[in-house]
Scaffold this motif. Structure first.
Motif, PDB file in Angstrom:
ATOM      1  N   LEU A 157       0.845  -1.202   0.000  1.00  7.81           N
ATOM      2  CA  LEU A 157       0.000   0.000   0.000  1.00  7.81           C
ATOM      3  C   LEU A 157       0.874   1.242   0.000  1.00  7.81           C
ATOM      4  N   THR A 158       0.692   2.098  -1.000  1.00  7.67           N
ATOM      5  CA  THR A 158       1.470   3.319  -1.137  1.00  7.67           C
ATOM      6  C   THR A 158       0.566   4.456  -1.573  1.00  7.67           C
ATOM      7  N   ASN A 159       0.464   5.491  -0.748  1.00  9.17           N
ATOM      8  CA  ASN A 159      -0.397   6.640  -1.055  1.00  9.17           C
ATOM      9  C   ASN A 159      -1.832   6.217  -1.367  1.00  9.17           C
ATOM     10  N   VAL A 161      -2.849   3.442  -2.643  1.00  2.00           N
ATOM     11  CA  VAL A 161      -2.974   2.566  -3.814  1.00  2.00           C
ATOM     12  C   VAL A 161      -2.053   1.362  -3.629  1.00  2.00           C
ATOM     13  N   TYR A 162      -2.536   0.176  -3.981  1.00  5.01           N
ATOM     14  CA  TYR A 162      -1.694  -1.015  -3.932  1.00  5.01           C
ATOM     15  C   TYR A 162      -0.828  -1.070  -5.190  1.00  5.01           C
ATOM     16  N   MET A 163       0.495  -1.169  -4.978  1.00  2.23           N
ATOM     17  CA  MET A 163       1.430  -1.215  -6.101  1.00  2.23           C
ATOM     18  C   MET A 163       2.371  -2.401  -5.937  1.00  2.23           C
ATOM     19  N   LYS A 164       2.850  -2.938  -7.047  1.00  3.34           N
ATOM     20  CA  LYS A 164       3.824  -4.017  -7.013  1.00  3.34           C
ATOM     21  C   LYS A 164       5.139  -3.494  -6.427  1.00  3.34           C
ATOM     22  N   GLU A 167       7.636  -1.905  -8.693  1.00  4.64           N
ATOM     23  CA  GLU A 167       7.200  -0.720  -9.436  1.00  4.64           C
ATOM     24  C   GLU A 167       7.263   0.551  -8.592  1.00  4.64           C
ATOM     25  N   LEU A 168       7.752   0.436  -7.375  1.00  3.99           N
ATOM     26  CA  LEU A 168       7.799   1.589  -6.479  1.00  3.99           C
ATOM     27  C   LEU A 168       8.944   2.528  -6.873  1.00  3.99           C
ATOM     28  N   SER A 169       8.708   3.829  -6.791  1.00  4.03           N
ATOM     29  CA  SER A 169       9.739   4.806  -7.109  1.00  4.03           C
ATOM     30  C   SER A 169      10.524   5.159  -5.851  1.00  4.03           C
ATOM     31  N   TRP A 170      11.523   6.018  -6.008  1.00  2.19           N
ATOM     32  CA  TRP A 170      12.341   6.449  -4.875  1.00  2.19           C
ATOM     33  C   TRP A 170      11.495   7.203  -3.845  1.00  2.19           C
ATOM     34  N   ARG A 171      10.366   7.735  -4.265  1.00  2.05           N
ATOM     35  CA  ARG A 171       9.507   8.477  -3.349  1.00  2.05           C
ATOM     36  C   ARG A 171       8.955   7.589  -2.230  1.00  2.05           C
ATOM     37  N   TYR A 172       8.875   6.289  -2.495  1.00  2.33           N
ATOM     38  CA  TYR A 172       8.353   5.358  -1.493  1.00  2.33           C
ATOM     39  C   TYR A 172       9.157   5.467  -0.201  1.00  2.33           C
ATOM     40  N   MET A 173      10.488   5.401  -0.317  1.00  2.00           N
ATOM     41  CA  MET A 173      11.337   5.511   0.861  1.00  2.00           C
ATOM     42  C   MET A 173      11.304   6.921   1.435  1.00  2.00           C
ATOM     43  N   ALA A 174      11.291   7.926   0.560  1.00  2.00           N
ATOM     44  CA  ALA A 174      11.274   9.314   1.031  1.00  2.00           C
ATOM     45  C   ALA A 174      10.027   9.585   1.869  1.00  2.00           C
ATOM     46  N   SER A 218      22.830   6.984  -2.571  1.00  2.00           N
ATOM     47  CA  SER A 218      23.187   6.989  -3.995  1.00  2.00           C
ATOM     48  C   SER A 218      23.068   5.594  -4.594  1.00  2.00           C
ATOM     49  N   MET A 219      23.529   4.584  -3.862  1.00  2.00           N
ATOM     50  CA  MET A 219      23.426   3.206  -4.349  1.00  2.00           C
ATOM     51  C   MET A 219      21.976   2.783  -4.520  1.00  2.00           C
ATOM     52  N   ILE A 220      21.125   3.182  -3.587  1.00  2.00           N
ATOM     53  CA  ILE A 220      19.703   2.839  -3.670  1.00  2.00           C
ATOM     54  C   ILE A 220      19.058   3.492  -4.889  1.00  2.00           C
ATOM     55  N   LEU A 221      19.369   4.766  -5.107  1.00  2.00           N
ATOM     56  CA  LEU A 221      18.777   5.485  -6.234  1.00  2.00           C
ATOM     57  C   LEU A 221      19.270   4.938  -7.568  1.00  2.00           C
ATOM     58  N   LEU A 222      20.547   4.563  -7.629  1.00  2.00           N
ATOM     59  CA  LEU A 222      21.113   4.086  -8.889  1.00  2.00           C
ATOM     60  C   LEU A 222      20.717   2.646  -9.212  1.00  2.00           C
ATOM     61  N   SER A 223      20.668   1.796  -8.191  1.00  2.00           N
ATOM     62  CA  SER A 223      20.369   0.377  -8.426  1.00  2.00           C
ATOM     63  C   SER A 223      18.874   0.076  -8.420  1.00  2.00           C
ATOM     64  N   ASN A 224      18.090   0.972  -7.774  1.00  5.35           N
ATOM     65  CA  ASN A 224      16.633   0.797  -7.693  1.00  5.35           C
ATOM     66  C   ASN A 224      16.268  -0.628  -7.267  1.00  5.35           C
ATOM     67  N   PRO A 225      16.698  -1.052  -6.072  1.00  4.13           N
ATOM     68  CA  PRO A 225      16.432  -2.421  -5.619  1.00  4.13           C
ATOM     69  C   PRO A 225      14.962  -2.652  -5.314  1.00  4.13           C
ATOM     70  N   ASN A 226      14.598  -3.909  -5.222  1.00  2.00           N
ATOM     71  CA  ASN A 226      13.227  -4.289  -4.896  1.00  2.00           C
ATOM     72  C   ASN A 226      12.998  -4.093  -3.398  1.00  2.00           C
ATOM     73  N   MET A 227      12.141  -3.130  -3.026  1.00  2.00           N
ATOM     74  CA  MET A 227      11.911  -2.818  -1.609  1.00  2.00           C
ATOM     75  C   MET A 227      10.428  -2.896  -1.276  1.00  2.00           C
ATOM     76  N   TYR A 228      10.142  -3.213  -0.028  1.00  2.87           N
ATOM     77  CA  TYR A 228       8.760  -3.329   0.429  1.00  2.87           C
ATOM     78  C   TYR A 228       8.750  -3.288   1.955  1.00  2.87           C
ATOM     79  N   ASP A 229       7.567  -3.347   2.549  1.00  2.00           N
ATOM     80  CA  ASP A 229       7.427  -3.330   4.011  1.00  2.00           C
ATOM     81  C   ASP A 229       8.049  -2.089   4.641  1.00  2.00           C
ATOM     82  N   GLY A 230       7.766  -0.927   4.072  1.00  2.00           N
ATOM     83  CA  GLY A 230       8.225   0.315   4.681  1.00  2.00           C
ATOM     84  C   GLY A 230       9.735   0.481   4.656  1.00  2.00           C
ATOM     85  N   LEU A 231      10.305   0.784   5.835  1.00  2.00           N
ATOM     86  CA  LEU A 231      11.735   1.101   5.918  1.00  2.00           C
ATOM     87  C   LEU A 231      12.616  -0.114   6.168  1.00  2.00           C
TER      88      LEU A 231
END
Length: 282
Positions: A157-159, A161-164, A167-174, A218-231
């Motif tokens: 759940l993000t904003n 809306v349920y998203m894969k 498919e989450l952008s860097w804004r998810y962590m921000a 920087s590594m997170i933004l460049l590699s765009n890893p698969n992240m979920y479950d908040g922080l």
């Protein structure tokens, strides 16, 4: 003045007042230990610089870094941080007055002992990971690739809306950091980053903590890893953020006075009270 025992309590207090880190202690046996040990690794880089015996320093850092990597392979980022901190110390110590011969000797010496530390740390990691033992280099690459694209593609759940997860952008962590980190820690840490930059990072604590944040973000933004479950996957940045804020707050307590210090302390105390009330409700 950092040696003052009362002032030294500011760091642990700020960590306790970081809900997304301290609040996860009872029910998160993976991310909290890694976050803690990664921060201890940074502390090891700083404190080991006072150790004169190179062999002792290699053993201490190899064991420490090996344990950190065993918890999460991203712990390997401690090595570029170690090298960068050594470059920082060399430049600070030489006052930018050095010859090419001195640079060459310094590089040979540090590449050698840091390389030995890396080898020993990876060996310690392999002792706890039988998967690495069967084919070390191949499986080490597999682990690094898997950590970037962990094969879990559920919905989160993000904003509203349920998203894969992939498919989450860097804004998810921000968003998660903005919503769950106390305001005083966010504000103080951001101002600390600015202060460090404006003062050319004359304080080594500002340098190592700021560099750790910059490198990992920087590594997170460049590699765009698969992240979920908040922080969960970036929780190890929270102790760094909190400690950066704590160091800057201590500087305000010691180096400033009058109305400015009173206002800053009052704002921190008020925000801290709301955080403690939240803990009480939980």
């Amino acid at each position: 003045y950092y040696k003052n025992p009362w002032i030294a309590l500011v760091g642990p207090i700020f960590l306790v007042l970081t809900p997304r880190y301290f609040g996860d202690f009872p029910a998160n046996p993976k991310d909290v230990p890694f976050a803690t040990m990664y921060f201890v690794g940074l502390v090891g880089i700083y404190l080991s610089s006072f150790v004169k015996n190179s062999y002792v320093r290699i053993v201490l850092l190899a064991v420490l870094f090996g344990v950190v990597q065993s918890l999460r392979i991203v712990g390997v980022t401690l090595f570029p941080l170690l090298f960068a901190y050594e470059v920082y110390r060399f430049l600070e110590g030489s006052k930018l007055h050095f010859s090419l011969a001195e640079i060459a000797r310094w590089l040979v010496d540090h590449v050698l002992w840091i390389g030995i530390t890396l080898f020993c740390a990876l060996f310690i990691t392999a002792l706890g990971w039988p998967y690495l033992g069967s084919s070390f280099l191949k499986h080490l690459v597999d682990v690094l690739e898997t950590s970037k694209a962990y094969p879990w593609f559920g919905s989160t759940l993000t904003n509203g809306v349920y998203m894969k997860s992939n498919e989450l952008s860097w804004r998810y962590m921000a968003y998660w950091y903005a919503y769950t980190t106390p305001i005083f820690i966010l504000v103080l840490s951001v101002v600390a980053l600015v202060k460090g930059f404006l003062t050319n990072f004359r304080n080594p604590l500002y340098f190592i903590l700021s560099l750790a944040l910059f490198l990992n973000v920087s590594m997170i933004l460049l590699s765009n890893p698969n992240m979920y479950d908040g922080l969960r996957h970036t929780m190890f940045l929270l102790p760094i953020l909190s400690m950066l804020a704590a160091v800057f707050f201590v500087d305000i307590l010691v180096q400033n006075g009058g109305v400015f210090r009173a206002v800053v302390v009052a704002c921190v105390v008020v925000n801290a009270v709301f955080v403690v009330q939240t803990y009480h409700k939980i």
